[in-house]
Design a protein around this motif. Sequence first.
Motif, PDB file in Angstrom:
ATOM      1  N   GLY A  54     -13.417   1.613 -88.888  1.00  0.00           N
ATOM      2  CA  GLY A  54     -14.323   0.513 -89.211  1.00  0.00           C
ATOM      3  C   GLY A  54     -14.836  -0.209 -87.970  1.00  0.00           C
ATOM      4  N   ILE A  55     -15.074   0.554 -86.907  1.00  0.00           N
ATOM      5  CA  ILE A  55     -15.608  -0.012 -85.668  1.00  0.00           C
ATOM      6  C   ILE A  55     -16.828   0.805 -85.249  1.00  0.00           C
ATOM      7  CG2 ILE A  55     -13.383  -0.932 -84.895  1.00  0.00           C
ATOM      8  CD1 ILE A  55     -13.082   1.470 -83.021  1.00  0.00           C
ATOM      9  N   GLY A  56     -17.598   0.295 -84.319  1.00  0.00           N
ATOM     10  CA  GLY A  56     -18.767   1.021 -83.844  1.00  0.00           C
ATOM     11  C   GLY A  56     -18.386   2.132 -82.872  1.00  0.00           C
ATOM     12  N   GLU A  57     -19.284   3.104 -82.745  1.00  0.00           N
ATOM     13  CA  GLU A  57     -19.044   4.196 -81.807  1.00  0.00           C
ATOM     14  C   GLU A  57     -18.928   3.693 -80.377  1.00  0.00           C
ATOM     15  OE1 GLU A  57     -21.072   8.032 -82.068  1.00  0.00           O
ATOM     16  OE2 GLU A  57     -21.746   7.407 -84.069  1.00  0.00           O
ATOM     17  N   CYS A  58     -19.669   2.625 -80.040  1.00  0.00           N
ATOM     18  CA  CYS A  58     -19.577   2.086 -78.676  1.00  0.00           C
ATOM     19  C   CYS A  58     -18.165   1.551 -78.419  1.00  0.00           C
ATOM     20  CB  CYS A  58     -20.628   1.016 -78.430  1.00  0.00           C
ATOM     21  SG  CYS A  58     -20.491  -0.426 -79.486  1.00  0.00           S
ATOM     22  N   ARG A  59     -17.523   1.028 -79.448  1.00  0.00           N
ATOM     23  CA  ARG A  59     -16.140   0.537 -79.297  1.00  0.00           C
ATOM     24  C   ARG A  59     -15.174   1.712 -79.148  1.00  0.00           C
ATOM     25  NH1 ARG A  59     -14.416  -3.901 -77.075  1.00  0.00           N
ATOM     26  NH2 ARG A  59     -12.447  -4.552 -77.934  1.00  0.00           N
ATOM     27  N   VAL A  60     -15.434   2.805 -79.839  1.00  0.00           N
ATOM     28  CA  VAL A  60     -14.623   4.019 -79.690  1.00  0.00           C
ATOM     29  C   VAL A  60     -14.730   4.510 -78.253  1.00  0.00           C
ATOM     30  CG1 VAL A  60     -14.342   6.437 -80.394  1.00  0.00           C
ATOM     31  CG2 VAL A  60     -14.780   4.680 -82.121  1.00  0.00           C
ATOM     32  N   ARG A  61     -15.968   4.554 -77.715  1.00  0.00           N
ATOM     33  CA  ARG A  61     -16.158   4.969 -76.322  1.00  0.00           C
ATOM     34  C   ARG A  61     -15.405   4.044 -75.373  1.00  0.00           C
ATOM     35  NH1 ARG A  61     -21.009   6.605 -78.303  1.00  0.00           N
ATOM     36  NH2 ARG A  61     -22.103   4.651 -78.004  1.00  0.00           N
ATOM     37  N   TRP A  62     -15.419   2.753 -75.643  1.00  0.00           N
ATOM     38  CA  TRP A  62     -14.716   1.772 -74.810  1.00  0.00           C
ATOM     39  C   TRP A  62     -13.208   2.070 -74.796  1.00  0.00           C
ATOM     40  CZ3 TRP A  62     -10.913  -1.890 -75.681  1.00  0.00           C
ATOM     41  CH2 TRP A  62     -10.719  -2.823 -74.654  1.00  0.00           C
ATOM     42  N   HIS A  63     -12.643   2.326 -75.983  1.00  0.00           N
ATOM     43  CA  HIS A  63     -11.211   2.648 -76.074  1.00  0.00           C
ATOM     44  C   HIS A  63     -10.888   3.944 -75.339  1.00  0.00           C
ATOM     45  CE1 HIS A  63      -9.631  -0.520 -78.615  1.00  0.00           C
ATOM     46  NE2 HIS A  63     -10.660  -0.394 -79.431  1.00  0.00           N
ATOM     47  N   MET A  64     -11.763   4.941 -75.445  1.00  0.00           N
ATOM     48  CA  MET A  64     -11.519   6.204 -74.743  1.00  0.00           C
ATOM     49  C   MET A  64     -11.562   5.997 -73.232  1.00  0.00           C
ATOM     50  SD  MET A  64     -10.621   8.715 -76.579  1.00  0.00           S
ATOM     51  CE  MET A  64     -10.815   9.992 -75.354  1.00  0.00           C
ATOM     52  N   ARG A  65     -12.527   5.225 -72.742  1.00  0.00           N
ATOM     53  CA  ARG A  65     -12.582   4.948 -71.301  1.00  0.00           C
ATOM     54  C   ARG A  65     -11.318   4.227 -70.850  1.00  0.00           C
ATOM     55  NH1 ARG A  65     -17.962   3.762 -72.470  1.00  0.00           N
ATOM     56  NH2 ARG A  65     -17.550   1.528 -72.434  1.00  0.00           N
ATOM     57  N   LYS A  66     -10.860   3.288 -71.650  1.00  0.00           N
ATOM     58  CA  LYS A  66      -9.642   2.535 -71.324  1.00  0.00           C
ATOM     59  C   LYS A  66      -8.440   3.483 -71.257  1.00  0.00           C
ATOM     60  CE  LYS A  66      -7.052  -1.517 -72.774  1.00  0.00           C
ATOM     61  NZ  LYS A  66      -7.043  -2.685 -73.651  1.00  0.00           N
ATOM     62  N   ALA A  67      -8.312   4.376 -72.218  1.00  0.00           N
ATOM     63  CA  ALA A  67      -7.196   5.327 -72.248  1.00  0.00           C
ATOM     64  C   ALA A  67      -7.253   6.268 -71.044  1.00  0.00           C
ATOM     65  CB  ALA A  67      -7.216   6.127 -73.549  1.00  0.00           C
ATOM     66  N   ILE A  68      -8.431   6.770 -70.741  1.00  0.00           N
ATOM     67  CA  ILE A  68      -8.571   7.711 -69.629  1.00  0.00           C
ATOM     68  C   ILE A  68      -8.284   7.025 -68.298  1.00  0.00           C
ATOM     69  CG2 ILE A  68     -10.250   9.129 -68.376  1.00  0.00           C
ATOM     70  CD1 ILE A  68     -11.384   9.824 -71.228  1.00  0.00           C
ATOM     71  N   ARG A  69      -8.763   5.787 -68.124  1.00  0.00           N
ATOM     72  CA  ARG A  69      -8.451   5.050 -66.891  1.00  0.00           C
ATOM     73  C   ARG A  69      -6.948   4.862 -66.750  1.00  0.00           C
ATOM     74  NH1 ARG A  69     -12.888   1.824 -68.331  1.00  0.00           N
ATOM     75  NH2 ARG A  69     -11.492   0.227 -69.124  1.00  0.00           N
ATOM     76  N   HIS A  70      -6.284   4.544 -67.851  1.00  0.00           N
ATOM     77  CA  HIS A  70      -4.827   4.366 -67.840  1.00  0.00           C
ATOM     78  C   HIS A  70      -4.129   5.664 -67.443  1.00  0.00           C
ATOM     79  CE1 HIS A  70      -0.842   3.080 -69.134  1.00  0.00           C
ATOM     80  NE2 HIS A  70      -0.769   4.166 -69.875  1.00  0.00           N
ATOM     81  N   ILE A  71      -4.538   6.757 -68.038  1.00  0.00           N
ATOM     82  CA  ILE A  71      -3.919   8.052 -67.749  1.00  0.00           C
ATOM     83  C   ILE A  71      -4.172   8.459 -66.299  1.00  0.00           C
ATOM     84  CG2 ILE A  71      -4.055  10.524 -68.282  1.00  0.00           C
ATOM     85  CD1 ILE A  71      -4.493   9.592 -71.246  1.00  0.00           C
ATOM     86  N   MET A  72      -5.375   8.212 -65.805  1.00  0.00           N
ATOM     87  CA  MET A  72      -5.675   8.545 -64.414  1.00  0.00           C
ATOM     88  C   MET A  72      -4.816   7.711 -63.471  1.00  0.00           C
ATOM     89  SD  MET A  72      -9.801   9.055 -64.596  1.00  0.00           S
ATOM     90  CE  MET A  72      -9.971   9.146 -62.826  1.00  0.00           C
ATOM     91  N   LYS A  73      -4.643   6.456 -63.783  1.00  0.00           N
ATOM     92  CA  LYS A  73      -3.852   5.562 -62.924  1.00  0.00           C
ATOM     93  C   LYS A  73      -2.390   5.988 -62.882  1.00  0.00           C
ATOM     94  CE  LYS A  73      -2.270   0.803 -62.627  1.00  0.00           C
ATOM     95  NZ  LYS A  73      -2.249  -0.479 -63.322  1.00  0.00           N
TER      96      LYS A  73
END
Length: 133
Positions: A54-73
Amino acid sequence: MNGKSVSEPSVPLERDRHAVMRAWLRKLPERTLMVFIAHRVEGKSYAEIAAELGIGECRVRWHMRKAIRHIMKIGKPYREAFAALDPVSQQVMELAWDGLLNDRIALRLGLSVRDVETRMAAALVALHKAATL
């Protein structure tokens, strides 16, 4: 002989690898983790995830970027520790991560099962130390 099968691994590799990944991922906020798992593990599209949560696709992209940044770090010390392994130990670990058993790894690389186990144990220790820094 100690009664232990020659092909029996002395290191529970798959359990250790999954434990490290779970520990890393547990540090993500719940919604970010849900989005990451839905996309990367379950193979769902951003549109499907957005509709389910129940969220927008832009919010999904935001969560994915956050997860990937975390994993990279958190993955940087792990990648550096892996790169510091000798080439044969890197091959041993890659083959194990691909699901090969120790006896198959030994056969493929021309090593003894004991050498595979020793290299794997040393690599896991080095990778664990890097991941916990």
